[in-house]
Enzyme design. Structure first.
Site, PDB file in Angstrom:
ATOM      1  N   ASN A  32       0.797  -1.239   0.000  1.00  0.00           N
ATOM      2  CA  ASN A  32       0.000   0.000   0.000  1.00  0.00           C
ATOM      3  C   ASN A  32       0.823   1.280   0.000  1.00  0.00           C
ATOM      4  O   ASN A  32       0.292   2.358  -0.189  1.00  0.00           O
ATOM      5  CB  ASN A  32      -0.926   0.028   1.239  1.00  0.00           C
ATOM      6  CG  ASN A  32      -2.009  -1.025   1.128  1.00  0.00           C
ATOM      7  OD1 ASN A  32      -2.350  -1.457   0.020  1.00  0.00           O
ATOM      8  ND2 ASN A  32      -2.536  -1.453   2.262  1.00  0.00           N
ATOM      9  N   LYS A  34       3.748   4.087  -1.142  1.00  0.00           N
ATOM     10  CA  LYS A  34       4.098   4.711  -2.422  1.00  0.00           C
ATOM     11  C   LYS A  34       5.446   4.213  -2.933  1.00  0.00           C
ATOM     12  O   LYS A  34       6.346   3.970  -2.137  1.00  0.00           O
ATOM     13  CB  LYS A  34       4.157   6.220  -2.225  1.00  0.00           C
ATOM     14  CG  LYS A  34       4.666   6.974  -3.439  1.00  0.00           C
ATOM     15  CD  LYS A  34       4.655   8.454  -3.182  1.00  0.00           C
ATOM     16  CE  LYS A  34       5.529   9.206  -4.172  1.00  0.00           C
ATOM     17  NZ  LYS A  34       5.136   9.033  -5.557  1.00  0.00           N
ATOM     18  N   LYS A  36       5.815   1.999  -5.958  1.00  0.00           N
ATOM     19  CA  LYS A  36       5.808   0.785  -6.800  1.00  0.00           C
ATOM     20  C   LYS A  36       6.114   1.117  -8.262  1.00  0.00           C
ATOM     21  O   LYS A  36       6.985   0.522  -8.883  1.00  0.00           O
ATOM     22  CB  LYS A  36       4.444   0.086  -6.689  1.00  0.00           C
ATOM     23  CG  LYS A  36       4.104  -0.311  -5.253  1.00  0.00           C
ATOM     24  CD  LYS A  36       2.724  -0.873  -5.110  1.00  0.00           C
ATOM     25  CE  LYS A  36       1.629   0.159  -5.196  1.00  0.00           C
ATOM     26  NZ  LYS A  36       1.611   1.123  -4.080  1.00  0.00           N
ATOM     27  N   THR A  37       5.392   2.099  -8.771  1.00  0.00           N
ATOM     28  CA  THR A  37       5.604   2.483 -10.171  1.00  0.00           C
ATOM     29  C   THR A  37       6.932   3.225 -10.324  1.00  0.00           C
ATOM     30  O   THR A  37       7.687   2.985 -11.271  1.00  0.00           O
ATOM     31  CB  THR A  37       4.439   3.361 -10.666  1.00  0.00           C
ATOM     32  OG1 THR A  37       3.224   2.619 -10.516  1.00  0.00           O
ATOM     33  CG2 THR A  37       4.610   3.759 -12.115  1.00  0.00           C
ATOM     34  N   THR A  38       7.229   4.088  -9.364  1.00  0.00           N
ATOM     35  CA  THR A  38       8.474   4.852  -9.422  1.00  0.00           C
ATOM     36  C   THR A  38       9.688   3.921  -9.468  1.00  0.00           C
ATOM     37  O   THR A  38      10.625   4.159 -10.246  1.00  0.00           O
ATOM     38  CB  THR A  38       8.611   5.768  -8.184  1.00  0.00           C
ATOM     39  OG1 THR A  38       7.357   6.391  -7.942  1.00  0.00           O
ATOM     40  CG2 THR A  38       9.661   6.815  -8.375  1.00  0.00           C
ATOM     41  N   ARG A  46      17.588   2.834 -15.672  1.00  0.00           N
ATOM     42  CA  ARG A  46      18.893   2.206 -15.504  1.00  0.00           C
ATOM     43  C   ARG A  46      19.208   1.275 -16.676  1.00  0.00           C
ATOM     44  O   ARG A  46      20.302   1.305 -17.246  1.00  0.00           O
ATOM     45  CB  ARG A  46      18.838   1.410 -14.198  1.00  0.00           C
ATOM     46  CG  ARG A  46      20.087   0.727 -13.821  1.00  0.00           C
ATOM     47  CD  ARG A  46      19.887   0.009 -12.497  1.00  0.00           C
ATOM     48  NE  ARG A  46      20.196   0.852 -11.364  1.00  0.00           N
ATOM     49  CZ  ARG A  46      19.899   0.542 -10.101  1.00  0.00           C
ATOM     50  NH1 ARG A  46      19.251  -0.576  -9.813  1.00  0.00           N
ATOM     51  NH2 ARG A  46      20.247   1.338  -9.126  1.00  0.00           N
ATOM     52  N   PHE A  87      -8.965   5.289 -13.434  1.00  0.00           N
ATOM     53  CA  PHE A  87      -9.099   4.324 -12.347  1.00  0.00           C
ATOM     54  C   PHE A  87     -10.508   3.763 -12.328  1.00  0.00           C
ATOM     55  O   PHE A  87     -11.472   4.471 -12.569  1.00  0.00           O
ATOM     56  CB  PHE A  87      -8.731   4.983 -11.011  1.00  0.00           C
ATOM     57  CG  PHE A  87      -7.253   5.088 -10.832  1.00  0.00           C
ATOM     58  CD1 PHE A  87      -6.532   4.011 -10.353  1.00  0.00           C
ATOM     59  CD2 PHE A  87      -6.577   6.246 -11.189  1.00  0.00           C
ATOM     60  CE1 PHE A  87      -5.150   4.089 -10.210  1.00  0.00           C
ATOM     61  CE2 PHE A  87      -5.205   6.328 -11.047  1.00  0.00           C
ATOM     62  CZ  PHE A  87      -4.488   5.250 -10.555  1.00  0.00           C
ATOM     63  N   TRP A  89     -12.628   2.904 -10.177  1.00  0.00           N
ATOM     64  CA  TRP A  89     -13.706   3.443  -9.342  1.00  0.00           C
ATOM     65  C   TRP A  89     -14.268   4.750  -9.904  1.00  0.00           C
ATOM     66  O   TRP A  89     -15.271   5.240  -9.449  1.00  0.00           O
ATOM     67  CB  TRP A  89     -13.288   3.589  -7.880  1.00  0.00           C
ATOM     68  CG  TRP A  89     -11.951   4.219  -7.661  1.00  0.00           C
ATOM     69  CD1 TRP A  89     -11.696   5.525  -7.423  1.00  0.00           C
ATOM     70  CD2 TRP A  89     -10.692   3.536  -7.634  1.00  0.00           C
ATOM     71  NE1 TRP A  89     -10.353   5.699  -7.269  1.00  0.00           N
ATOM     72  CE2 TRP A  89      -9.713   4.518  -7.379  1.00  0.00           C
ATOM     73  CE3 TRP A  89     -10.301   2.199  -7.799  1.00  0.00           C
ATOM     74  CZ2 TRP A  89      -8.359   4.184  -7.293  1.00  0.00           C
ATOM     75  CZ3 TRP A  89      -8.958   1.890  -7.706  1.00  0.00           C
ATOM     76  CH2 TRP A  89      -8.012   2.877  -7.462  1.00  0.00           C
ATOM     77  N   GLU A 124       0.503  -1.510 -12.703  1.00  0.00           N
ATOM     78  CA  GLU A 124      -0.852  -1.616 -12.137  1.00  0.00           C
ATOM     79  C   GLU A 124      -1.581  -2.855 -12.658  1.00  0.00           C
ATOM     80  O   GLU A 124      -2.807  -2.884 -12.724  1.00  0.00           O
ATOM     81  CB  GLU A 124      -1.723  -0.356 -12.436  1.00  0.00           C
ATOM     82  CG  GLU A 124      -1.062   0.994 -12.319  1.00  0.00           C
ATOM     83  CD  GLU A 124      -0.607   1.378 -10.921  1.00  0.00           C
ATOM     84  OE1 GLU A 124      -0.911   0.623  -9.981  1.00  0.00           O
ATOM     85  OE2 GLU A 124       0.050   2.426 -10.784  1.00  0.00           O
TER      86      GLU A 124
END
Ligand code: ATP
Ligand code: MG
Length: 193
Positions: A32, A34, A36-38, A46, A87, A89, A124
């Site tokens: 949960n 912050k 993951k994508t970064t 790299r 998204f 939702w 995602e």
């Protein structure tokens, strides 16, 4: 050119040989917190520096997204392919969202099958599995059959157990503090998008 000075061609041939000897990893960035994508973008950056063929497929995010990472990728010549209609939702039409995710997965599966990239990010993607749009068993099978040198990174919360089981590297981002939850600070350019 001085004979002792290696040419760029020699250098890129060496990089190509090296990447063909890689032990391809299945990497999962979940949890949960912050980042993951970064973190996945950091790997692309790299690897791009090593002339690897890198590509990111984005699930959920709108196909019209033009965030900092999209602008940078365009300038560097890295393919980031968003799709979806925002998204879930916020989506007015869940069936359409599901169909878009399935279409996107078909594209990813083709890349996993043909081995046209050295590193592929499925950003995602966990949501497509947890919503039941893409069967986890199909994903695991495609990952198992991919070329052995190819690295695949999957991001998103609540990674399914079957995916974790077949992964080589799993990181769970844990939220300790978040500026939005703690202070109501909204997403900012350069940090979030
Ligand atoms: P990033 O894209 O910044 O690396 P992420 O991929 O780890 O984040 P996602 O679950 O994709 O996180 O969430 C996307 C957005 O939601 C990001 O802008 C992120 O800052 C924000 N976010 C992540 N965690 C939280 C949280 N606990 N509370 C509020 N917003 C959050
Ligand atoms: Mg993310």
């Amino acid at each position: 050119m001085d004979e002792k000075t290696p040419s760029t061609t020699d250098a890129s041939t060496r990089e190509a040989r090296r990447r063909n000897r890689q032990h391809g990893l299945v990497i999962v960035n979940t949890g949960n917190g912050k980042g993951k994508t970064t973190a996945a973008l950091g790997v692309l950056f790299r690897a791009w520096g090593r002339e690897y063929r890198v590509r990111m497929f984005q699930f959920i995010k709108s196909s019209t997204s033009n965030y900092g990472e999209h602008k940078a990728a365009k300038r560097l010549g890295i393919r980031i392919e968003p799709m979806g209609d925002g998204f879930t939702w916020l989506s007015k039409d869940l069936e359409r969202t599901a169909a878009l995710a399935v279409e996107q997965w078909e594209r990813c599966r083709e890349v996993l099958r043909t081995g046209t990239e050295d590193i592929v990010v499925l950003d995602e993607f966990t949501y497509a599995m947890s919503y039941g749009w893409v069967p986890v068993a199909d994903v695991v099978q495609a990952l198992e059959k991919r070329p052995p040198a190819m690295h695949v990174i999957v991001t998103g919360r609540n990674a399914p157990q079957e995916l974790i089981d077949c992964a080589d590297l799993v990181t769970e981002m844990q939220e300790v503090k978040h500026p939005y939850t703690d202070q109501g600070i909204k997403a900012q350019p350069g940090i979030e998008f």
